[in-house]
Scaffold this active site. Structure first.
Site, PDB file in Angstrom:
ATOM      1  N   GLU A   1      -2.826   7.880  -6.140  1.00 23.79           N
ATOM      2  CA  GLU A   1      -2.928   7.084  -7.362  1.00 23.79           C
ATOM      3  C   GLU A   1      -4.064   7.596  -8.237  1.00 23.79           C
ATOM      4  OE1 GLU A   1      -3.213   2.922  -6.414  1.00 23.79           O
ATOM      5  OE2 GLU A   1      -1.249   2.854  -5.471  1.00 23.79           O
TER       6      GLU A   1
ATOM      7  N   HIS B   1       0.379   0.140  -9.991  1.00 29.13           N
ATOM      8  CA  HIS B   1      -0.460  -0.729  -9.156  1.00 29.13           C
ATOM      9  C   HIS B   1      -0.857  -1.970  -9.965  1.00 29.13           C
ATOM     10  CE1 HIS B   1      -3.223  -0.581  -5.406  1.00 29.13           C
ATOM     11  NE2 HIS B   1      -2.990  -1.828  -5.745  1.00 29.13           N
TER      12      HIS B   1
ATOM     13  N   ARG C   1       0.842  -1.186   0.000  1.00 31.45           N
ATOM     14  CA  ARG C   1       0.000   0.000   0.000  1.00 31.45           C
ATOM     15  C   ARG C   1       0.881   1.241   0.000  1.00 31.45           C
ATOM     16  NH1 ARG C   1      -3.526  -2.613  -1.555  1.00 31.45           N
ATOM     17  NH2 ARG C   1      -5.646  -2.896  -0.761  1.00 31.45           N
TER      18      ARG C   1
END
Length: 320
Positions: free
Chosen positions: A262, A281, A233
């Site tokens: 993000e 990601h 994370r």
């Protein structure tokens, strides 16, 4: 039974629709980003599937019919699990769908840094063929690979790193230090791992105890010239502190798949640093994990709404 997908950035929801059709369930897709949008979209839902939308106590209070929440993924930091439990709403995730994929990606990122692959590639494309930008490089068998977080993904990463020849050590902020983890990996305290590891690979959930786990203080204890890998994370890492460590040379490199913001803004200082490897990601992704994630997320919610115990549930006490 009515299930609302509050938000989902996947290309299709065919997997979800197939599961729904097999169980006679209605599925509605929304594009929620705020609490108000979740409340509006899910007002008459029995269950919801959530990717990034916030499911807070305020949202849950406004959805008295809601019985189940399914989170696309492992982490549930966008869902107030305590509030859901208090309102007897089941919360499910899919904790193991991407174990192989994320651990593969973590090892790939580590090797890209340890062998200077990305920097060398950039140099060749720019007409430069010197090894100077990546020196010194060392054999993998001479390096220590430190795994922070020895859950499913961390343990899988440790086993794969050891198979490549790394000496592997591990720690877990949520578990008291032991002599040896189940996988035969030496277990150490966090500070000891930072002092010894040439590669620090992060595999912890994001919560109050792990937010900015890697900050200026932690980086000051890190072995000089180590590299950092983060596939868990973004909030586990203090981005500004990592940038400072990269610029000073305290960190030789950082490979990051997740970020505090993000998608990563193009004006982020991480983008302009030559000693970073950045992926969007993507560590969780393979065709197999993609299908499994979607199918199991809705199956968990369907099971709860149908009065069955789902395969994965974070608060099983609500079913009693």
């Amino acid at each position: 039974m009515r299930i609302v997908i509050t938000d989902c950035d996947h290309e299709t929801i065919e997997e979800e629709l197939d599961v729904a059709a097999a169980h006679g369930v209605e599925v509605v897709q929304a594009r929620c980003r705020s609490e108000d949008e979740v409340i509006e979209a899910a007002r008459d839902a029995d269950g919801i599937l959530v990717q990034y939308a916030p499911v807070t106590d305020r949202v849950l209070e406004a959805l008295p019919r809601l019985r189940a929440i399914g989170r696309y993924g492992v982490g549930v930091d966008t869902v107030d699990v305590d509030a859901a439990t208090a309102r007897r709403v089941a919360v499910s995730n899919v904790p193991d769908y991407g174990t192989e994929d994320v651990s593969d990606h973590a090892v790939a990122l580590a090797l890209a840094l340890v062998r200077g692959v990305v920097q060398l590639d950039r140099g060749v494309r720019a007409g430069e063929h010197a090894l100077t930008p990546v020196k010194p490089l060392h054999r993998v068998k001479e390096l220590v690979f430190g795994v922070v977080g020895m859950g499913r993904i961390g343990a899988a990463t440790a086993v794969k790193a050891r198979a490549l020849g790394f000496t592997v050590i591990g720690c877990d902020p949520h578990v008291p230090p032991r002599t040896e983890a189940e996988e035969g990996i030496e277990a150490v305290e966090f500070d000891a791992l930072l002092e010894r590891a040439d590669v620090v690979s992060l595999h912890v959930p994001l919560d109050a105890s792990t937010h900015h786990l890697v900050d200026d203080a932690a980086l000051s204890r890190t072995k000089e010239g180590a590299v950092l890998v983060n596939t868990c994370r973004g909030g586990v890492v203090d981005t500004a502190a990592v940038v400072r460590a990269l610029r000073s040379g305290r960190l030789k490199g950082a490979a990051l798949d997740v970020f505090e913001e993000e998608p990563l803004p193009l004006d982020s200082p991480l983008v302009g640093l030559p000693n970073t490897v950045l992926t969007p990601h993507a560590a969780w992704y393979s065709e197999e994990s993609y299908s499994e994630l979607k199918r199991r997320t809705i199956e968990n919610v369907v099971d709860v709404c149908a009065g069955r115990t789902p395969r994965n549930i974070l608060n099983p006490e609500v079913l009693s």
